[in-house]
Design a protein around this motif. Structure first.
Motif, mmCIF file in Angstrom:
data_model
loop_
_atom_site.group_PDB
_atom_site.id
_atom_site.type_symbol
_atom_site.label_atom_id
_atom_site.label_comp_id
_atom_site.label_asym_id
_atom_site.label_seq_id
_atom_site.Cartn_x
_atom_site.Cartn_y
_atom_site.Cartn_z
ATOM 1 N N ALA A 12 27.874 30.488 37.973
ATOM 2 C CA ALA A 12 27.990 30.218 39.417
ATOM 3 C C ALA A 12 27.029 29.110 39.831
ATOM 4 C CB ALA A 12 27.730 31.498 40.215
ATOM 5 N N ALA A 48 32.818 39.408 40.808
ATOM 6 C CA ALA A 48 32.500 40.326 39.709
ATOM 7 C C ALA A 48 32.914 41.765 40.071
ATOM 8 C CB ALA A 48 31.008 40.262 39.372
ATOM 9 N N ASP A 88 16.515 44.321 33.786
ATOM 10 C CA ASP A 88 16.953 45.348 34.738
ATOM 11 C C ASP A 88 18.288 45.001 35.393
ATOM 12 O OD1 ASP A 88 15.989 43.190 36.135
ATOM 13 O OD2 ASP A 88 14.958 44.390 37.665
ATOM 14 N N MET A 89 19.024 44.057 34.790
ATOM 15 C CA MET A 89 20.343 43.675 35.296
ATOM 16 C C MET A 89 21.282 43.551 34.099
ATOM 17 S SD MET A 89 19.424 40.565 37.853
ATOM 18 C CE MET A 89 18.561 40.893 39.404
ATOM 19 N N PRO A 90 22.605 43.789 34.321
ATOM 20 C CA PRO A 90 23.540 43.616 33.205
ATOM 21 C C PRO A 90 23.535 42.162 32.711
ATOM 22 C CG PRO A 90 24.616 44.698 35.072
ATOM 23 C CD PRO A 90 23.280 44.242 35.549
ATOM 24 N N ARG A 138 21.592 45.317 44.923
ATOM 25 C CA ARG A 138 20.403 45.203 44.095
ATOM 26 C C ARG A 138 20.453 43.952 43.212
ATOM 27 N NH1 ARG A 138 19.003 46.537 38.861
ATOM 28 N NH2 ARG A 138 21.086 47.319 38.370
ATOM 29 N N LEU A 139 21.616 43.687 42.609
ATOM 30 C CA LEU A 139 21.749 42.531 41.716
ATOM 31 C C LEU A 139 21.648 41.218 42.490
ATOM 32 C CD1 LEU A 139 24.625 43.849 39.410
ATOM 33 C CD2 LEU A 139 22.164 43.803 38.951
ATOM 34 N N ARG A 158 36.693 41.952 39.866
ATOM 35 C CA ARG A 158 37.188 41.996 38.483
ATOM 36 C C ARG A 158 36.730 43.255 37.743
ATOM 37 N NH1 ARG A 158 35.225 36.731 38.727
ATOM 38 N NH2 ARG A 158 33.402 37.344 37.546
ATOM 39 N N THR A 188 18.456 38.767 42.016
ATOM 40 C CA THR A 188 18.754 37.424 41.492
ATOM 41 C C THR A 188 18.274 36.345 42.464
ATOM 42 O OG1 THR A 188 20.665 38.279 40.285
ATOM 43 C CG2 THR A 188 20.629 35.911 40.706
ATOM 44 N N ALA A 192 26.561 30.940 46.403
ATOM 45 C CA ALA A 192 27.218 31.036 45.097
ATOM 46 C C ALA A 192 27.002 32.421 44.487
ATOM 47 C CB ALA A 192 26.705 29.944 44.158
ATOM 48 N N VAL A 193 25.789 32.958 44.612
ATOM 49 C CA VAL A 193 25.479 34.270 44.034
ATOM 50 C C VAL A 193 26.253 35.374 44.777
ATOM 51 C CG1 VAL A 193 23.659 35.984 43.646
ATOM 52 C CG2 VAL A 193 23.249 33.578 43.089
ATOM 53 N N GLU A 203 26.012 40.619 31.548
ATOM 54 C CA GLU A 203 27.233 39.951 32.037
ATOM 55 C C GLU A 203 27.029 39.402 33.449
ATOM 56 O OE1 GLU A 203 29.711 39.185 29.988
ATOM 57 O OE2 GLU A 203 28.442 40.170 28.502
ATOM 58 N N TRP A 204 26.270 40.128 34.267
ATOM 59 C CA TRP A 204 25.967 39.631 35.610
ATOM 60 C C TRP A 204 25.120 38.350 35.522
ATOM 61 C CZ3 TRP A 204 26.910 38.770 40.388
ATOM 62 C CH2 TRP A 204 25.894 38.334 41.244
ATOM 63 N N ALA A 223 29.805 35.071 43.705
ATOM 64 C CA ALA A 223 29.931 35.502 42.303
ATOM 65 C C ALA A 223 29.949 37.029 42.233
ATOM 66 C CB ALA A 223 28.790 34.941 41.465
ATOM 67 N N ARG A 279 37.508 32.498 33.944
ATOM 68 C CA ARG A 279 36.628 33.376 33.181
ATOM 69 C C ARG A 279 36.978 33.318 31.685
ATOM 70 N NH1 ARG A 279 31.914 36.139 33.782
ATOM 71 N NH2 ARG A 279 31.832 37.783 32.256
ATOM 72 N N THR A 319 27.375 35.533 34.665
ATOM 73 C CA THR A 319 28.134 35.157 35.870
ATOM 74 C C THR A 319 27.275 34.311 36.799
ATOM 75 O OG1 THR A 319 29.543 37.117 35.721
ATOM 76 C CG2 THR A 319 29.345 36.109 37.888
ATOM 77 N N THR A 320 26.014 34.709 36.970
ATOM 78 C CA THR A 320 25.091 33.962 37.835
ATOM 79 C C THR A 320 24.898 32.541 37.312
ATOM 80 O OG1 THR A 320 23.900 35.971 38.458
ATOM 81 C CG2 THR A 320 22.730 33.897 38.733
ATOM 82 N N ARG A 350 14.202 39.173 32.422
ATOM 83 C CA ARG A 350 14.292 40.510 33.000
ATOM 84 C C ARG A 350 15.468 41.271 32.379
ATOM 85 N NH1 ARG A 350 14.824 39.579 39.268
ATOM 86 N NH2 ARG A 350 14.807 41.837 39.253
ATOM 87 N N GLU A 399 33.620 44.001 36.888
ATOM 88 C CA GLU A 399 32.502 43.766 35.980
ATOM 89 C C GLU A 399 31.230 44.478 36.420
ATOM 90 O OE1 GLU A 399 34.085 39.344 34.953
ATOM 91 O OE2 GLU A 399 32.025 39.561 35.619
ATOM 92 N N ILE A 400 31.035 44.555 37.731
ATOM 93 C CA ILE A 400 29.890 45.320 38.243
ATOM 94 C C ILE A 400 30.409 46.271 39.313
ATOM 95 C CG2 ILE A 400 28.195 43.478 37.752
ATOM 96 C CD1 ILE A 400 28.194 42.753 40.700
#
Lengths: 195, 195
Positions: free
Chosen positions: B158, A166, B146-148, A179-180, A169, A184, A158-159, B150-151, A162, B120, B154-155, B144, A171-172
């Motif tokens: 998901a 993202a 260290d991540m957006p 890294r994300l 779209r 995660t 799923a991650v 918005e991400w 996702a 979305r 999304t997680t 944390r 978004e990232i």
């Protein structure tokens, strides 16, 4: 003579199928909404010929996705995942992400067009490798063991999906995705603080 | 007289639309593959009438999903999320999960039928609440940073959807889902060990 003709027809059909799948892969990697008409045109065949080989857009996307996953499987086969489970997981996620990203919008198209059961079956190969690593990580007490392994595999898929959506779209950034995803997933797999 | 007739027609149309949406909600909650024919039958209208109000199955599912999300939004509005951010997040996830699960297969149907952008947009309301909580949790150094944000949203979406799919496929029990969703998301949001 009849046998030769049949053989020639079969060879023709095979060439057409390959041309259609190649064109679909190329177009869907850029645009998940690529139409059957565009795909037929890019493959140099008529729509009737395309529908002669694939009953529906969904059937064609199933074939494209199945091949993309098989290629992913082949690329991942040679990874050395014998080290620290968390590092091995990071390496596996990174490699899987690169492939997910290479196939680009195909992931989005497959997510839209295929029923979840079909998607799940197509992922069975990659899932095996993750499953083995999750089990070893639990034995070595690097991953939490208070959740079903199958749920953790579902979470990882799923991650990854996702992240693909993202990036698609906007978004990232694609460059940030590994890294994300890794941060995660490793967070989700870590034993909770104080346990 | 003409005005009255028009008014009567409009009232008729409204009643039909409500009957169609109610029937679609009831059927899709059990079976994400419920057909337009079955929905029309359960609503007591003909297919032609249904297609007069909804251009396609996708248009109908969009309406059903939009209403389900609006109801979710209404139910979540009164939650008190002012306490410890991790506990507030657990509470929010639990409530969101209960609603996701109540709408059952609608989540699966929407995931299959709607393009990601549409999904979305439909989630924008619930996302606002999560966003505010994520920001506060960062300020209080419970999540944390260290991540957006918005991400992370999304997680969370998901993982909730993955749980809905997993319950629907019988991979995890509905009763276990809140614990698995909350554990997975709080793990993903926690500051990594040693940071």
């Amino acid at each position: 003579m009849a046998a030769v003709t049949t053989q020639a027809k079969r060879a023709d059909a095979r060439r057409n199928i390959e041309a259609i799948v190649d064109a679909a892969t190329a177009l869907l990697a850029v645009n998940p909404d690529a139409s059957v008409q565009d795909i037929a045109k890019a493959a140099g065949v008529g729509r009737v010929t395309l529908y002669g080989h694939f009953d529906s857009r969904t059937a064609l996307i199933t074939e494209v996705a199945t091949r993309a996953i098989a290629q992913t499987e082949e690329s991942l086969r040679d990874l050395d995942l014998s080290g620290d489970p968390r590092e091995a997981m990071a390496q596996l996620l990174d490699a899987t992400w690169q492939l997910t990203h290479r196939f680009g919008a195909i992931v989005v198209a497959a997510g839209q067009a295929l029923p979840p059961d079909e998607l799940r079956r197509a992922h069975e190969g990659p899932a095996k490798r993750v499953r083995a690593l999750l089990r070893r990580g639990r034995q070595e007490q690097k991953f939490r063991a208070d959740m079903p392994v199958e749920w953790q595999i579902t979470t990882i898929q799923a991650v990854l999906h996702a992240a693909s959506g993202a990036v698609h779209r906007g978004e990232i950034a694609a460059a940030d995705a590994p890294r994300l995803v890794t941060g995660t997933v490793l967070g989700a797999l870590a034993a909770p603080a104080g346990s």
